[in-house]
Write an enzyme that holds these catalytic residues in place. Structure first.
Site, PDB file in Angstrom:
ATOM      1  N   SER A 335       0.390  -1.397  -0.261  1.00  0.00           N
ATOM      2  CA  SER A 335      -0.302   0.416   0.241  1.00  0.00           C
ATOM      3  C   SER A 335       0.475   1.205  -0.007  1.00  0.00           C
ATOM      4  CB  SER A 335      -1.235   0.248   1.385  1.00  0.00           C
ATOM      5  OG  SER A 335      -0.027  -0.243   2.424  1.00  0.00           O
ATOM      6  N   TYR A 336       0.220   2.260   0.152  1.00  0.00           N
ATOM      7  CA  TYR A 336       0.784   3.486  -0.003  1.00  0.00           C
ATOM      8  C   TYR A 336       2.664   3.670   1.093  1.00  0.00           C
ATOM      9  CZ  TYR A 336       1.261   8.242  -1.382  1.00  0.00           C
ATOM     10  OH  TYR A 336       2.628   9.998  -1.515  1.00  0.00           O
TER      11      TYR A 336
END
Length: 862
Positions: A335-336
């Site tokens: 994820s980010y």
């Protein structure tokens, strides 16, 4: 049918998002800038059939800079940069033609959906994109909304489709906070940097840094490193003594007891305690306590913790670790990676993320057990309101990611699994004994439930010496008691992990900028990275920080920057006025700057002790054209020539070697020429030190060598040695290197293209005649008869490097990216291969528009 333009932050992201939204049913083409692709498909948008175009930028479209004349260090007082100097937005990378590309793709579009990274920088890029495309989009009907913002944290089908179904608006306040930070850093950093660079490089020769930079975040970061260095230097070791007892509890088995007093700094008193205990033969058990304890599983992973572990455990610098994390994100593995949050939202699909890892041999067993028995609810961490914690989003193998990519992914995955695992539980047994009047303790730990330490073995409870089974009142014979002499040790230099902790604690930088600031102090030669990724300040870094403390401690302390960061966050939240924060902060630093300039002698006194004056540095190299005495070549960064008699310093090209050029002199000023070279495989050119710093002609700029000099008759100038337009860049000219023989070459005077030709030729000269086909200068080549590659055993030939078939096999292009239109069959803009845009005195005429030779030329260089 409506047209929807969608813009992501990177080309790879655009492709991944388009693939998900179109379900793979899309067509792709290259954009006009060659760097960004456009992916097209049809679908539905706000209830109507639409044509989608998905493309990207490459990070920031624009950058903030001063207008032209304020970039001249020699003509602008740095104090003017605080308020008087106007700024402008320029293209961040002009070669990409990003604004034009966006306008071409945006023309005729009805809606725009922004898929930029969901952080403050991403919001800022949103408005850079909008500034480029909104004016040329189709006009909306009435108050129709045409701008949409997608919010997402990972490149998964679920997250991307959910973002598309819940589009919002870009956050103008967050974009403004980035604008404010950019302007503050530009004005403050440039003013201080220009002043102290010019002041100190004009006086000292061995600073070994091309830029004496100051940064509102960079300088406090350096301050932490120097503060630790000062503690090490001022540390005075002290002797102390420890009483150590050993008791026998089984046959041939001893147990070491720790003294409850820990240590004594007075030897006589320590000796007294030794004498008291030596007279006692047995140790009596005073108490035995057993207590179940637990070691908590980790909080969910945020950026700062990831960078700390990457440095401390994986040996990766923060900048490198962040680049790898961003690559893993764009490829859809995690994820980010830029988040301050350590708390999973209530609707986060923990089980779904865990199932993705069920088949990896390294942790499959642990994952399957968790899924079967039920996962543990992660600990409640901090919710910063940005992105969910860093989480693995799909399975991967070492073969897929390789090297550092796999090592970082493995850590992120293990950390995630640990957050949903049980706490580690262990039994701690504490035995307290008395030997005479002195008390000693022994502690042992036995693991009951390993919990998360199974997946994070480096966090496990270390196996310890097993304790004997005993009760209060039991007696053990004392086998040995002795006094250990030790001394206190200084602290070690800060590790990157410790520095990251300090920066986070004091609010210096953001999760995204912390790696940049640490990298900057390394690049500037303010600190060096030692074993264990410890940061040791250099003399320059130490003197700078001590100088700031001497003049104005707030320039280096974290307090003032931390206060500025809070104000910037208030702008992002809409609670502070952008213009007021900017004006107030700049006013504070302007006052500090004037005081710093007035008090610079205080820092100079420290510099004098550590560094040598210019006159005492370097070695004699070439003669000054004014006094005809030898100037000294200072090799330390930035390399330059200094004439101690005239007290003049002359800048030189960097990142290469400098040597005298045949003792030849410039016809304009009588300075001896020097030769700059990037190595045998690179390019080299002569230059006049005076002309390089003081351009003699209007069409020349500071920093030009003889290969760009427009002198009409000088034998070293562009007019005499230029051959033809560069095969790669727009404005460069290929110039003969007259001393490169027998491995002759010509090199572009703007870019890194090098053309090797006529190897083993005896002489290569640029003719006064030009090619009828392309207007490039003809070249006269002489070969020795024994080594001549010319047809029929000829030794001499005159022809065009680009057009003459005799030269076809004797020319070889190196170092070029091969992206010029000429290599694609001749659809480029340029028409001729002549050497200049206009006639110069004594030079050759303008290039004529030749016949279409591009395709033929391409064959020579491909």
């Amino acid at each position: 049918m409506k047209t929807v333009l969608m813009v992501a932050e990177k080309p790879s992201l655009a492709q991944s998002i388009a693939k998900i939204l179109s379900r793979g049913n899309m067509s792709s083409r290259k954009g006009l800038n060659g760097a960004c692709s456009v992916h097209e498909y049809t679908g539905s948008f706000i209830g109507q059939s639409s044509h989608f175009k998905m493309t990207s930028v490459c990070g920031h479209v624009m950058t903030l800079d001063f207008i032209g004349k304020y970039n001249n260090w020699d003509k602008v007082d740095p104090a003017e940069l605080f308020s008087k100097a106007p700024t402008e937005k320029k293209e961040a990378n002009p070669k990409l033609n990003m604004v034009k590309f966006l306008q071409v793709e945006g023309r005729g579009c009805d809606y725009v959906v922004l898929w930029l990274d969901c952080d403050k920088e991403g919001e800022n890029i949103c408005f850079e994109v909008l500034d480029a495309i909104v004016p040329i989009m189709n006009k909306p009907r009435g108050s129709e909304r045409v701008v949409y913002r997608a919010k997402f944290s990972s490149i998964t089908d679920t997250d991307i489709c959910n973002a598309m179904n819940h589009l919002g608006e870009p956050n103008h306040n967050e974009a403004l906070s980035v604008d404010a930070r950019q302007e503050l850093d530009l004005r403050i950093g440039c003013a201080f940097t220009r002043f102290q660079t010019k002041y100190f490089q004009g006086k000292y020769g061995n600073l070994d840094s091309s830029l004496i930079s100051f940064g509102p975040c960079q300088t406090p970061t350096l301050g932490f490193c120097v503060e630790r260095h000062d503690k090490i230097q001022s540390f005075k070791p002290e002797m102390y003594w420890v009483l150590q007892a050993k008791v026998s509890h089984e046959k041939d088995s001893c147990l070491t007891l720790d003294w409850d007093r820990v240590r004594i700094f007075d030897r006589e008193i320590a000796q007294l305690f030794l004498n008291i205990t030596k007279a006692v033969k047995d140790a009596k058990v005073e108490s035995v306590s057993r207590k179940e304890k637990s070691k908590q599983r980790p909080l969910a992973l945020n950026t700062v913790e990831m960078l700390r572990v990457a440095s401390a455990a994986l040996g990766m610098g923060p900048q490198h670790a962040m680049q790898i994390a961003e690559r893993l994100y764009t490829q859809g593995y995690i994820s980010y990676p830029r988040t301050e949050t350590t708390h999973y939202p209530e609707n986060f699909d923990l089980k779904g993320s865990l199932r993705q890892q069920a088949n990896n041999p390294y942790w499959a067993e642990t994952v399957k057990a968790l899924l079967a028995e039920g996962i543990n609810k992660p600990r409640k961490g901090h919710d910063a309101g940005d992105h969910p914690p860093i989480t693995p989003m799909r399975a991967a193998s070492e073969a897929e990611l390789g090297g550092d990519g796999w090592r970082l992914f493995e850590y992120i995955t293990r950390h995630f699994i640990a957050t949903v695992s049980a706490d580690c539980k262990y039994l701690q047994t504490t035995i307290t004994c008395s030997v005479g009047t002195e008390r000693f303790t022994c502690i042992g730990k036995t693991v009951i439930l390993p919990g998360f330490t199974e997946i994070m073995p480096w966090q496990s409870i270390p196996p310890e010496e097993s304790l004997p089974s005993c009760e209060r009142g039991d007696v053990f014979p004392v086998s040995e008691i002795k006094l250990l002499e030790k001394q206190t040790n200084p602290p070690d230099y800060l590790t990157e992990a410790e520095l990251i902790t300090l920066m986070e604690k004091h609010g210096i930088g953001t999760d995204a900028s912390i790696p940049v600031h640490i990298n900057n102090i390394c690049q500037r030669n303010y600190v060096t990275v030692e074993n264990g990724r410890r940061l040791k300040p250099t003399n320059l870094g130490i003197v700078l920080v001590h100088g700031y403390y001497k003049i104005d401690a707030e320039l280096v302390l974290p307090t003032i920057r931390s206060a500025v960061e809070k104000q910037l966050n208030l702008i992002a939240q809409g609670k502070a006025n952008y213009h007021q924060v900017l004006e107030h902060t700049l006013d504070i630093f302007k006052r500090k700057f004037h005081y710093f300039v007035d008090s610079i002698a205080g820092m100079d006194e420290l510099m004098e002790v550590s560094f040598s004056p210019l006159a005492a540095t370097g070695k004699p190299l070439s003669r000054c054209g004014k006094c005809h005495r030898f100037m000294k070549y200072i090799q330390a960064k930035p390399s330059r020539l200094h004439c101690s008699h005239c007290d003049e310093t002359y800048s030189l090209p960097q990142n290469g070697t400098i040597k005298l050029y045949k003792e030849l002199r410039c016809p304009l000023d009588d300075f001896e020429l020097v030769l700059w070279s990037s190595g045998s495989r690179g390019k080299s050119y002569p230059l006049c030190p005076y002309c390089y710093n003081h351009p003699p002609f209007r069409d020349m700029k500071k920093g030009m060598g003889c290969n760009e000099c427009t002198h009409p008759t000088c034998q070293h100038s562009l007019n005499m040695l230029g051959i033809g337009q560069c095969v790669e860049c727009e404005n460069g000219v290929l110039v003969l290197d007259p001393i490169s023989g027998p491995k002759w070459k010509m090199a572009c005077n703007k870019c890194n293209v090098v053309v090797h030709f006529f190897e083993n030729a005896h002489k290569v000269r640029v003719s006064a005649e030009t090619c009828e086909g392309c207007d490039a200068a003809l070249v006269d080549v002489d070969f020795n008869k024994a080594k001549s590659p010319l047809p029929g055993g000829e030794t001499q030939h005159s022809g065009c490097v680009f057009c003459d078939p005799v030269f076809q096999d004797l020319v070889e292009l190196k170092h070029a990216a091969m992206k010029h239109p000429m290599h694609r069959g001749g659809q480029g803009k340029r028409q001729g291969r002549g050497r200049g845009k206009g006639r110069r005195p004594g030079g050759r005429p303008n290039p004529r528009k030749p016949k279409d030779k591009m395709a033929a030329l391409a064959a020579y260089f491909v």
